[in-house]
Structures are given as structure tokens and as C-alpha cells.
Design a protein around this motif. Sequence first.
Motif, PDB file in Angstrom:
ATOM      1  N   VAL A  99       1.961  -4.542   1.002  1.00  0.00           N
ATOM      2  CA  VAL A  99       2.242  -3.306   0.254  1.00  0.00           C
ATOM      3  C   VAL A  99       3.727  -3.212  -0.072  1.00  0.00           C
ATOM      4  N   ARG A 100       4.564  -3.474   0.917  1.00  0.00           N
ATOM      5  CA  ARG A 100       6.010  -3.373   0.721  1.00  0.00           C
ATOM      6  C   ARG A 100       6.486  -4.353  -0.360  1.00  0.00           C
ATOM      7  N   LEU A 101       6.009  -5.587  -0.292  1.00  0.00           N
ATOM      8  CA  LEU A 101       6.399  -6.598  -1.283  1.00  0.00           C
ATOM      9  C   LEU A 101       5.901  -6.232  -2.675  1.00  0.00           C
ATOM     10  N   ALA A 102       4.679  -5.724  -2.762  1.00  0.00           N
ATOM     11  CA  ALA A 102       4.117  -5.340  -4.059  1.00  0.00           C
ATOM     12  C   ALA A 102       4.939  -4.233  -4.694  1.00  0.00           C
ATOM     13  N   LEU A 103       5.270  -3.222  -3.928  1.00  0.00           N
ATOM     14  CA  LEU A 103       6.045  -2.106  -4.467  1.00  0.00           C
ATOM     15  C   LEU A 103       7.436  -2.572  -4.912  1.00  0.00           C
ATOM     16  N   ALA A 104       8.033  -3.484  -4.157  1.00  0.00           N
ATOM     17  CA  ALA A 104       9.350  -4.003  -4.516  1.00  0.00           C
ATOM     18  C   ALA A 104       9.324  -4.755  -5.841  1.00  0.00           C
ATOM     19  N   ASN A 105       8.149  -5.299  -6.191  1.00  0.00           N
ATOM     20  CA  ASN A 105       8.013  -6.053  -7.443  1.00  0.00           C
ATOM     21  C   ASN A 105       7.389  -5.224  -8.565  1.00  0.00           C
ATOM     22  N   GLY A 109       5.813   4.721   0.810  1.00  0.00           N
ATOM     23  CA  GLY A 109       6.192   5.517  -0.352  1.00  0.00           C
ATOM     24  C   GLY A 109       5.411   5.200  -1.605  1.00  0.00           C
ATOM     25  N   GLY A 110       4.247   4.566  -1.471  1.00  0.00           N
ATOM     26  CA  GLY A 110       3.423   4.223  -2.630  1.00  0.00           C
ATOM     27  C   GLY A 110       2.050   4.853  -2.517  1.00  0.00           C
ATOM     28  N   ARG A 111       1.169   4.460  -3.435  1.00  0.00           N
ATOM     29  CA  ARG A 111      -0.206   4.946  -3.374  1.00  0.00           C
ATOM     30  C   ARG A 111      -1.148   3.894  -3.945  1.00  0.00           C
ATOM     31  N   VAL A 112      -2.344   3.873  -3.415  1.00  0.00           N
ATOM     32  CA  VAL A 112      -3.387   2.974  -3.914  1.00  0.00           C
ATOM     33  C   VAL A 112      -3.918   3.562  -5.221  1.00  0.00           C
ATOM     34  N   THR A 113      -4.012   2.726  -6.261  1.00  0.00           N
ATOM     35  CA  THR A 113      -4.469   3.219  -7.560  1.00  0.00           C
ATOM     36  C   THR A 113      -5.780   2.602  -8.023  1.00  0.00           C
ATOM     37  N   HIS A 114      -6.249   1.543  -7.351  1.00  0.00           N
ATOM     38  CA  HIS A 114      -7.546   0.987  -7.737  1.00  0.00           C
ATOM     39  C   HIS A 114      -8.239   0.359  -6.536  1.00  0.00           C
ATOM     40  N   VAL A 115      -9.532   0.114  -6.708  1.00  0.00           N
ATOM     41  CA  VAL A 115     -10.358  -0.538  -5.693  1.00  0.00           C
ATOM     42  C   VAL A 115     -11.124  -1.670  -6.359  1.00  0.00           C
ATOM     43  N   LYS A 116     -11.106  -2.834  -5.720  1.00  0.00           N
ATOM     44  CA  LYS A 116     -11.875  -3.984  -6.206  1.00  0.00           C
ATOM     45  C   LYS A 116     -12.605  -4.610  -5.020  1.00  0.00           C
ATOM     46  N   PRO A 117     -13.933  -4.572  -4.987  1.00  0.00           N
ATOM     47  CA  PRO A 117     -14.666  -5.208  -3.890  1.00  0.00           C
ATOM     48  C   PRO A 117     -14.412  -6.710  -3.844  1.00  0.00           C
TER      49      PRO A 117
END
Length: 257
Positions: free
Chosen positions: A52-58, A105-113
Motif C-alpha cells: 500500500v505504501r509503495l503504491a501510494l508513493a507511485n 493515508g489512502g483508500r481502497v477504490t476497487h475490488v478484483k477477485p
Amino acid sequence: MTQPTINLNADLGESFGAWRMGDDAALLQVIGSANIACGFHAGDPVVMRETVRLALANGVSLGAHPAFPDLQGFGRRAMQLSPKELEAAILYQVGALQAMAAAEGGRVTHVKPHGALNNIACADATVAATVARAVWALDRELMLLAPALSALEAAGIAAGLRVGREVFADRTYQADGQLTPRSQPGSVLHDAEACVQHVLRMLDAQGIVTTDGQHLPTRIDSICVHGDGPDAVASAQQLRVALEAAGYRMAPLNARA
């Protein structure tokens, strides 16, 4: 003329303890959206939070990647769960990732099984409805990322969810628009250039192109690039370069709906 946008997504956070899978840090520099394992098929709490941290940083949007409770089988084995059990399992996993996102400090915006759950939901209307119901119950603003022309897509629409329609860069399609089973020859494309041409054909056709040459019209919102092969990052980079050269602008899923 408005520049068309497209999203690249990948399944990430699939390391576990001392075991490592893929180069998430490199792939996060290429894609727009990450589907992060929630612990049932791969991943653990530390890996989830770090991803999560790496994704938000990018600047990469966060997606939950729930699966059957099948850590040993990497979520690729079919399981018989009641609708009550399956709905609770999805809520449990997505909720865990939402907690990690909130802590960063982020939020989940989608779900993919993931894996077998995704494959079954593409064909089984009851399973598809259960997945959609779980997402709706948790957060009606979440997008359901579903394979184009699948029962899961239809269930998401019926539930009133925002639905992102996905195609796969490295998988071929049967005449009914569903993925060719991995057990069959030619189901997976291993060459990066073959993946690029496969995606460009589908975007040009504005639909899925099957192995027998049929064109099945559908909107395409996102392209999945798998991140667990030895050439995964290079293939994803090559695909992004080709898409940008074709006039597409890369965007996260939460910027496309």
C-alpha cells in the motif's frame, strides 16, 4: 480530440513472510492500479501495508484482491463455499486492506477477485452475485473490476456498482469471450511482443478478439499485466510504451470512472 485513457493493473503484494514473488517496486512504476493480495491466497499484514505504501508513493490506485481461503494452492483451486461464507470472506479481506490503506493515508477504490474465485464468478451467476453483494454491502463507491463480458460484470451492473471492464494482456480468449483454460495449449502468451499485439488488436476492435478471429464488442477500461514471471516488468514496460505510442494516456482506475 480527447486523448483516450487506459488503465494498466497488476496483482501485487503476493509475497509472504520470507518468500518473495515478483518485483512489485519496479512494476508500480509502470502500472496505474494495484490489486493487492489480502492474505487468503498470498500476502501477509506486513506485505500488505508495505505494498500500500509503495503504491501510494507511485500514485497508483489501491484495489483489494480477495480470494478463496487457499494459501497452499495460491487461490487457484475451486472451493465450495456457501454464499454466507463467501460474502463474509470477501468482507474480511477487503476490510483488512482498507485498514492498511487508512493507516497510510489512502483508500481502497476497487475490488478484483483472484484466481479460482474470479474464474468461477465469471461463469456462475450465483457466485458473481455474492461477490457483487459483498462489495455493495461494504462500500457502494467501490468499483468492481471484472473481466469483460462475464457474469461478474453483469452482476456488478445489476447491483448498482461502478464496474471496470478488464482484459488480459497475456491470456487468449475462447469463442464465448471467456479465457482459454490454462490446461489448454496457447492459453498463455509468453512473448512480450505477442502480448502487445494482442492488446492493440482488442483496443482497435473495441472488443475481445478470440482465438478463432471473432470480435466481441465491449468497453475496455483496464488491461491486466501479470507480475509474477521473470520478464513481467519488461513486458509491462513494453506494453505501456506501445500504448502511449498509439495515443493512449495512462490513468489509475479511480480517474477513469
